[in-house]
Write an enzyme that holds these catalytic residues in place. Structure first.
Site, PDB file in Angstrom:
ATOM      1  N   GLU A  68      45.079  30.502  15.122  1.00 30.46           N
ATOM      2  CA  GLU A  68      44.333  30.173  16.355  1.00 30.46           C
ATOM      3  C   GLU A  68      43.966  28.681  16.448  1.00 30.46           C
ATOM      4  O   GLU A  68      43.946  28.179  17.569  1.00 30.46           O
ATOM      5  CB  GLU A  68      43.057  31.032  16.460  1.00 30.46           C
ATOM      6  CG  GLU A  68      43.290  32.500  16.597  1.00 30.46           C
ATOM      7  CD  GLU A  68      43.698  33.151  15.289  1.00 30.46           C
ATOM      8  OE1 GLU A  68      44.484  34.104  15.334  1.00 30.46           O
ATOM      9  OE2 GLU A  68      43.255  32.697  14.216  1.00 30.46           O
ATOM     10  N   ASP A  76      49.864  33.630   9.995  1.00 35.33           N
ATOM     11  CA  ASP A  76      48.576  34.260  10.298  1.00 35.33           C
ATOM     12  C   ASP A  76      47.493  33.194  10.444  1.00 35.33           C
ATOM     13  O   ASP A  76      47.627  32.070   9.942  1.00 35.33           O
ATOM     14  CB  ASP A  76      48.210  35.241   9.188  1.00 35.33           C
ATOM     15  CG  ASP A  76      47.151  36.246   9.604  1.00 35.33           C
ATOM     16  OD1 ASP A  76      46.908  36.383  10.817  1.00 35.33           O
ATOM     17  OD2 ASP A  76      46.580  36.898   8.725  1.00 35.33           O
ATOM     18  N   ASP A  96      43.213  41.962  15.105  1.00 41.33           N
ATOM     19  CA  ASP A  96      42.571  42.923  14.199  1.00 41.33           C
ATOM     20  C   ASP A  96      41.844  44.021  14.972  1.00 41.33           C
ATOM     21  O   ASP A  96      40.616  44.140  14.941  1.00 41.33           O
ATOM     22  CB  ASP A  96      41.597  42.193  13.275  1.00 41.33           C
ATOM     23  CG  ASP A  96      42.301  41.210  12.355  1.00 41.33           C
ATOM     24  OD1 ASP A  96      43.514  41.378  12.127  1.00 41.33           O
ATOM     25  OD2 ASP A  96      41.643  40.281  11.863  1.00 41.33           O
TER      26      ASP A  96
END
Length: 798
Positions: free
Chosen positions: A416, A413, A481
């Site tokens: 990026e 997670d 999200d």
């Protein structure tokens, strides 16, 4: 000559490249055309007859041959090279690259059709940052490659966005970043991929990692631009004779997704998050008590710390909450439930591993070599330098230890990365050089770690960020999200269809929506019903409202159970789609224009899609929707899977919407496989196979292949391809089933054949007369079969 005249004519009316760029000389050097111009060198190289690469190296720079995306080796056999005083030409059976010497210009053709041409080609200009990345991309000037495109083509690509299927008219930042709680529009998300795909069935891939922009004709001047802070001025033009062929060629260039473990196609138990071992155990037990199939449980942040903030980077089991973690994982494995813990690349200065990370020098650094630290939501942190061999090994050792404890997959997670200041430095380059390839290389280290230490096990790698070619590392991407609203649901089909066209075919969403405390059972049910026809079925959300069906109202739970059971019944079909993707790159979710490429209206349509080749799916995206307008692709007739109502191809109908399922249809005239519902895929039996056929006398023959293997082993020694064919011949329906495997356990089950006008006179299987049941009212034929050898022939006398 006509083409050359047209090219010269166009060059004289303002479409030439940079007027200061002058042709000087050229040479063909080991199948690479090298062109010297007044301001630099061009290198043009063929990978095959459908892929060409062009690089420009300005004077004073050296060519960087390293690509993070490309794995195909160039093969320039079979091309023609022509030259004259006015132009140069490279030609294959599919591609032509023409270079006019004066005024200098490069153009690309597919079978004589002009696709695009360099306008100004490469140049530098003042940087005008987009508002969304003003604080992220901070440079005085940028480097640009500029092209002419035609005025009518639709443009796709650029990664995961919510913009509408045709993304033409947008200038898009190439800077991977989360968009928390997005809904009906999202211009910047976790996957920003430097790919442009045209409705003319060509693709341009800009083979450069640093951050930048894609401009898809935002000024409405028929101009395409790639803009970057610096790096390689390299791009590939890829063509295809069909959409499937185009994606095949692109995934040939950048690699294909390996087949995931079969359990990954089952249902996941997931939320943000399970706070303790007791809670995780109770949740799985409730799935079993409710008899709802489930194959995996995902553990969010709390497996390594009690608090949300301050503990990231511990990367070890928090024993207060998970006292017998190994036994829990082992107990789940015995039940057929896989455990997948979350990990992030951030090591907080307050975490248990901070001192070790500093001592072993595995973190990104500042300009003088000290660990680079900064603040973000979870605390003060450093980030693992996964480009550094010692950092890569250190991180993999964490995963190896978890795998040795029995966990079956990796969740990466915030890759990026979530926050990655430009001043940070890695062995691979500055933060801005490696920002967009951080998730890509993170997936790579996990994938290669499994190859080395667990070579027979297929990895499951759930990642929120990646790059061109990340699919070859088995990455399972998700759409971030998304808000838990109807608006959030509305863009999910577009995201998955676009990403599938860009090679990342397992893009899916947090089913039910992630962000916010919105308790809406209707939305939840509709999202899960859509999820049945997604590559991954994974309800996940913030814990304000339960994401698992077992904790919803009885109404929602029962409908969710029906959806999950359908998902498990479809396992033979879905697993065959996964295999097909691994072989050809074909996405599992496909735009309707794959079926009708010349239908202009379909080029921007994303309210419906194809699941594989034979399911037509129209999700419900609005509350209390009573009807849904459905277009049925013209090449087949279609049948609604629940009512068995038939619809004609090429028609548009208003369908009455029902609560129990979303509008879903199957192609007539082909065999559709299904199997029995099981509690986990551990109980799935390859030999159990039911087959449905919606008889259509206009479909005189059909062929489908279905794939079977052991489900988790990287070796495919015991794999099986089952070829199923139908043929209508003189009032007979002939069906053949043939396995290519000597180790096959055979197949048994039931045939369900619909739309027969009369009761058959007889049915023979391998010349043996069989009993059957025929319902005159529903026009449905049923009979049992047993495939005990490698081939079976069925003759139905009509």
């Amino acid at each position: 000559m006509k083409k050359l005249f047209l090219l010269l004519f166009l060059s004289t009316i303002g479409f030439a490249q940079n007027a200061n760029r002058k042709y000087i000389s050229h040479q063909l050097n080991e199948n690479v055309l090298e062109i010297k111009t007044s301001d630099g060198m061009y290198f043009i190289q063929l990978y095959n007859d459908k892929i060409v690469e062009t690089s420009f190296v300005p004077n004073g720079e050296k060519f960087n041959p390293n690509s993070h995306a490309v794995v195909l080796k160039p093969d320039s056999n079979g091309f023609e090279f022509k030259q004259s005083t006015d132009y140069l030409e490279i030609k294959t059976t599919e591609l032509e690259i023409q270079i006019v010497k004066s005024p200098f210009k490069i153009s690309y053709y597919k079978r004589g059709e002009l696709l695009l041409s360099e306008k100004l080609g490469y140049f530098k200009r003042k940087h005008e940052p987009l508002e969304k990345v003003k604080g992220n991309i901070v440079y005085d000037s940028t480097e640009v490659i500029q092209f002419n495109i035609n005025s009518t083509e639709k443009l796709y690509g650029g990664g995961a966005r919510v913009l509408g299927m045709n993304r033409r008219g947008n200038r898009l930042a190439l800077y991977n970043r989360a968009d928390y709680g997005y809904e009906t529009r999202s211009e910047l998300m976790n996957f920003t991929i430097p790919i442009v795909i045209s409705s003319q069935k060509y693709m341009v891939h800009f083979d450069n990692a640093p951050v930048g922009y894609l401009d898809l004709d935002s000024k409405k001047e028929n101009v395409l631009e790639y803009e970057t802070i610096f790096g390689r001025k390299t791009y590939q033009v890829i063509v295809g004779n069909s959409w499937e062929d185009l994606i095949y060629n692109y995934t040939e260039l950048t690699g294909r997704q390996p087949l995931p473990p079969r359990w990954a196609l089952g249902n996941f138990s997931s939320r943000f998050g399970y706070h303790s071992e007791a809670e995780a155990r109770r949740t799985i037990q409730k799935f079993q008590d409710e008899n709802i199939p489930v194959d995996a449980i995902i553990l969010d942040l709390y497996w390594f710390g009690k608090e949300l903030q301050g503990t990231m980077g511990n990367l070890e089991v928090y024993r207060d909450s998970f006292p017998t973690f190994e036994k829990m994982v082992d107990d789940f494995n015995k039940m057929g439930i896989k455990t997948i813990p979350i990990t992030e690349p951030f090591i907080l200065t307050t975490s248990k591993k901070w001192k070790e990370a500093v001592e072993k020098k595995i973190l990104a650094t500042d300009s003088v070599g000290n660990p680079f630290t900064y603040d973000f939501y979870f605390g003060n942190t450093g980030i693992i330098d996964i480009f550094k061999p010692s950092g890569k090994k250190w991180f993999w050792d964490i995963y190896k230890e978890l795998a040795d404890k029995g966990v079956s997959g990796v969740w990466g997670d915030l890759g990026e990365p979530e926050v990655f200041p430009a001043a940070a430095r890695t062995v691979g380059g500055t933060a801005d050089e490696v920002h967009n390839i951080y998730g890509h290389n993170w997936a790579k280290l996990v994938f290669e770690g499994y190859q080395n230490d667990f070579p027979t096990q297929r990895p499951f790698i759930l990642m929120r960020s990646g790059y061109s070619g990340s699919q070859r590392y088995g990455i399972i991407p998700w759409s971030g999200d998304v808000n838990r609203t109807w608006g959030g649901l509305s863009g999910q089909v577009e995201i998955s269809l676009q990403m599938g066209m860009q090679g990342l075919a397992y893009m899916h969403s947090d089913l039910g929506g992630f962000a916010g405390a919105n308790l809406d059972d209707e939305l939840y049910v509709r999202w899960l019903q859509y999820g049945v026809f997604n590559p991954i079925f994974r309800p996940h959300a913030q814990s304000d409202v339960a994401s698992e069906p077992i904790f919803r109202s009885d109404w929602a739970k029962n409908l969710a159970k029906q959806a999950i059971e359908l998902r498990y019944q479809m396992l033979p079909y879905n697993y065959s789609l996964a295999y097909e993707n691994s072989q050809s790159g074909k996405p599992l979710m496909r735009p309707l224009f794959f079926e009708e490429p010349e239908n202009e209206a379909l080029l921007t349509k994303s309210d419906g899609y194809l699941w594989g080749k034979d399911y037509l799916v129209y999700p419900i995206m609005e509350s209390n929707q009573a009807t849904k307008e459905v277009y049925f692709p013209k090449n087949s007739n279609w049948t609604e899977i629940n009512s068995t109502k038939k619809y004609s191809g090429g028609s548009t109908e208003k369908i009455n919407v029902v609560t129990s399922h979303i509008p879903t249809f199957v192609r007539n005239g082909v065999l559709i496989p299904s199997t029995k519902v099981v509690q986990t895929t551990q109980n799935y039996d390859n030999s159990n196979l039911d087959l449905r056929l919606y008889f259509d006398e206009k479909v005189t023959s059909s062929e489908r292949q279905f794939y079977f293997d052991e489900g988790n082993n990287s070796s495919e020694n015991n794999s099986e391809l089952l070829t199923c064919e139908t043929e209508i011949s003189k009032k007979e329906l002939l069906i053949s089933m043939e396995s290519n495997s000597l180790q096959s356990k055979g197949k048994n089950g039931k045939f369900h054949i619909f739309y027969l006008n009369k009761k058959p006179k007889s049915i023979f299987i391998n010349n043996k007369k069989m009993k059957f049941q025929f319902d005159k009212k529903s026009k449905k034929l049923e009979f049992d079969y047993l495939l005990s050898t490698n081939k079976m022939n069925i003759k139905i006398k009509l």
